[in-house]
Write a protein that holds these residues in place. Structure first.
Motif, PDB file in Angstrom:
ATOM      1  N   PHE A 162       0.345   0.017  -9.904  1.00 48.95           N
ATOM      2  CA  PHE A 162       1.528   0.416 -10.731  1.00 48.95           C
ATOM      3  C   PHE A 162       2.859   0.561  -9.763  1.00 48.95           C
ATOM      4  O   PHE A 162       3.759  -0.047 -10.056  1.00 48.95           O
ATOM      5  N   PHE A 163       2.576   1.629  -8.866  1.00 45.15           N
ATOM      6  CA  PHE A 163       3.795   2.140  -8.269  1.00 45.15           C
ATOM      7  C   PHE A 163       4.120   1.129  -7.295  1.00 45.15           C
ATOM      8  O   PHE A 163       5.347   0.858  -7.004  1.00 45.15           O
ATOM      9  N   VAL A 164       3.217   0.708  -6.438  1.00 42.30           N
ATOM     10  CA  VAL A 164       3.625  -0.393  -5.285  1.00 42.30           C
ATOM     11  C   VAL A 164       4.340  -1.445  -5.782  1.00 42.30           C
ATOM     12  O   VAL A 164       5.192  -2.204  -5.391  1.00 42.30           O
ATOM     13  N   ALA A 165       3.700  -2.043  -7.133  1.00 42.06           N
ATOM     14  CA  ALA A 165       4.399  -3.069  -7.717  1.00 42.06           C
ATOM     15  C   ALA A 165       5.906  -2.900  -8.150  1.00 42.06           C
ATOM     16  O   ALA A 165       6.779  -3.765  -8.104  1.00 42.06           O
ATOM     17  N   SER A 166       5.890  -1.732  -8.535  1.00 38.57           N
ATOM     18  CA  SER A 166       7.326  -1.365  -8.967  1.00 38.57           C
ATOM     19  C   SER A 166       8.299  -1.160  -8.043  1.00 38.57           C
ATOM     20  O   SER A 166       9.398  -1.500  -7.937  1.00 38.57           O
ATOM     21  N   TRP A 167       7.685  -1.198  -6.608  1.00 36.44           N
ATOM     22  CA  TRP A 167       8.403  -1.051  -5.647  1.00 36.44           C
ATOM     23  C   TRP A 167       8.804  -2.283  -4.781  1.00 36.44           C
ATOM     24  O   TRP A 167       9.473  -2.335  -3.800  1.00 36.44           O
ATOM     25  N   GLY A 168       7.935  -3.099  -5.495  1.00 37.67           N
ATOM     26  CA  GLY A 168       8.268  -4.625  -4.747  1.00 37.67           C
ATOM     27  C   GLY A 168       7.010  -4.791  -3.633  1.00 37.67           C
ATOM     28  O   GLY A 168       7.271  -5.602  -2.703  1.00 37.67           O
ATOM     29  N   VAL A 169       6.140  -3.812  -3.321  1.00 39.87           N
ATOM     30  CA  VAL A 169       5.245  -4.125  -2.292  1.00 39.87           C
ATOM     31  C   VAL A 169       4.122  -5.336  -2.509  1.00 39.87           C
ATOM     32  O   VAL A 169       3.862  -5.270  -3.795  1.00 39.87           O
ATOM     33  N   GLY A 170       4.074  -5.994  -1.798  1.00 40.98           N
ATOM     34  CA  GLY A 170       3.181  -7.205  -1.956  1.00 40.98           C
ATOM     35  C   GLY A 170       1.636  -6.825  -1.929  1.00 40.98           C
ATOM     36  O   GLY A 170       1.271  -5.531  -1.656  1.00 40.98           O
TER      37      GLY A 170
END
Length: 390
Positions: A162-170
């Motif tokens: 959830f967090f990394v996808a929110s930050w745009g991390v692949g």
């Protein structure tokens, strides 16, 4: 006959306590990586342009790898020690998850998923065997706390997406980051003292493929019932809540949230409950809790009450796996590795069959009526609980 585990024995040594933290770290790693994988399935579906049918086939490949690995893990655990197998398999497990987003096409992806499933299943058997040896050394129940850490790991893995996808991390850097954290945890766990005898018993070597017998078969059936409930609630709980209360998708997702939170909470206090009441009484109470939760979920007229029912289901199924694995590792007829592998196979089979069975019932009778199977599972747990009376 194995010595009963009681809470009145000599307190554990410092080496045992350190070893317990090391085994707990491996349970956390196992849950973390499976949580990352599960929460990244939508991204994998997009990356490889998977149809629902092809995705289902790939998930079956993953599950097949796990089931095929169970007996091999038990076989080597009996011969070289559960601790040695657990640590070696964990290293491969960490590598295998990185191979998934690196696959150039679906053929290679299927191979990567089979490997990931196989090492996940092998690690599951081996780490439970190591935990069971520590539990014997402690002379009191500690298995439930390990399973609680696994549940925490899956939650952390899903939350990280959830967090990394929110930050745009692949997906690739996310999985590599999770693998790096898991690798650091493995290095730390590998450097800790064993804290208990991890060498196999020379007279306990069993054949590669073995089925549970006598009382252990009843224990395996208890695990089978609970696993059907876990898999069914994971895949169908939200849809059930949406269909029966007209809740939207966000509120429907709270069904499995309530189920999971109750399961983690009960697992953290489970060791004390088992120590006070004994595994047979805890299993019987668990069966009654599952029955009560399922009836409330089906019959309650409002959304909030149904959520309480899902929490009851999570609490009812929470301690079955820890008790079943502990019992399997201390069977009179089978070696620890063979006993664990046989029970794990039936338990994992229930996890796979649960969603399919509920789907078939939902197609025939509707999702509201299909959840009546949860009552049957609670009754099954009660019926087979006699295997834990000794």
């Amino acid at each position: 006959m194995p010595r009963p585990i009681t809470s009145s024995d000599v307190p554990p040594t410092s080496a045992l306590r350190v070893a317990r933290r090391a085994v707990g770290a491996l349970f956390l790693i196992n849950g973390l990586l499976i949580g990352v994988w599960a929460s990244r399935i939508p991204a994998i579906t997009v990356q490889y342009d998977l149809s629902p049918g092809l995705l289902g086939l790939l998930l079956l490949v993953l599950a097949t790898g796990a089931v095929m690995a169970f007996p091999f893990s038990g076989y080597f655990m009996d011969r070289v020690g559960s601790g040695n197998v657990t640590r070696a398999i964990t290293a491969v497990y960490i590598i295998s998850i990185v191979l998934i987003p690196l696959a150039p096409d679906t053929i290679v992806l299927s191979g990567a998923l089979w490997l990931f499933g196989a090492v996940h299943g092998a690690m599951d058997v081996a780490m439970n065997g190591w935990a069971a040896k520590l539990e014997t050394a402690y002379r009191r129940p500690i298995m439930s706390s390990f399973h609680a850490l696994f549940s925490v790991g899956t939650g952390l893995g899903a939350a990280s997406t959830f967090f990394v996808a929110s930050w745009g991390v692949g997906m690739l850097p996310h999985i590599m980051g999770a693998a790096l954290i898991a690798g650091i945890g493995l290095v730390w766990a590998w450097r800790q003292p064993d804290g208990c005898d991890l060498t196999p018993q020379p007279g306990q070597k069993a054949p590669l493929f073995v089925l549970p017998r006598e009382q252990l078969l009843a224990v395996a059936l208890i695990a089978f019932c609970a696993s059907i409930g876990e898999g069914g609630n994971a895949d169908w709980g939200s849809l059930f809540l949406m269909e029966t209360t007209a809740a939207d998708e966000a509120r429907g997702a709270l069904a499995y949230t309530a189920f999971s939170l109750a399961m983690v909470t009960v697992r953290f206090v489970g060791d004390r409950l088992i120590s006070m009441a004994g595994p047979a009484r805890v299993v019987r109470f668990s069966g009654m809790m599952a029955i009560a939760g399922s009836l409330l979920t089906m019959l309650a007229p409002d959304y909030a009450s149904k959520l309480i029912g899902f929490a009851g289901l999570g609490a009812g199924f929470a301690l079955i796996s820890p008790i079943a694995y502990s019992r399997a590792a201390n069977d009179d007829l089978l070696s620890p590795g063979a006993g664990l592998a046989s029970v794990a196979t039936m338990g994992y089979g229930g996890m796979l069959l649960g969603p399919v069975i509920i789907g078939a019932l939902a197609a025939a009778f509707g999702i509201g009526q299909a959840f009546a199977i949860m009552v049957c599972l609670g009754v099954g747990i009660l019926l087979f609980s006699h295997a834990l009376d000794r």
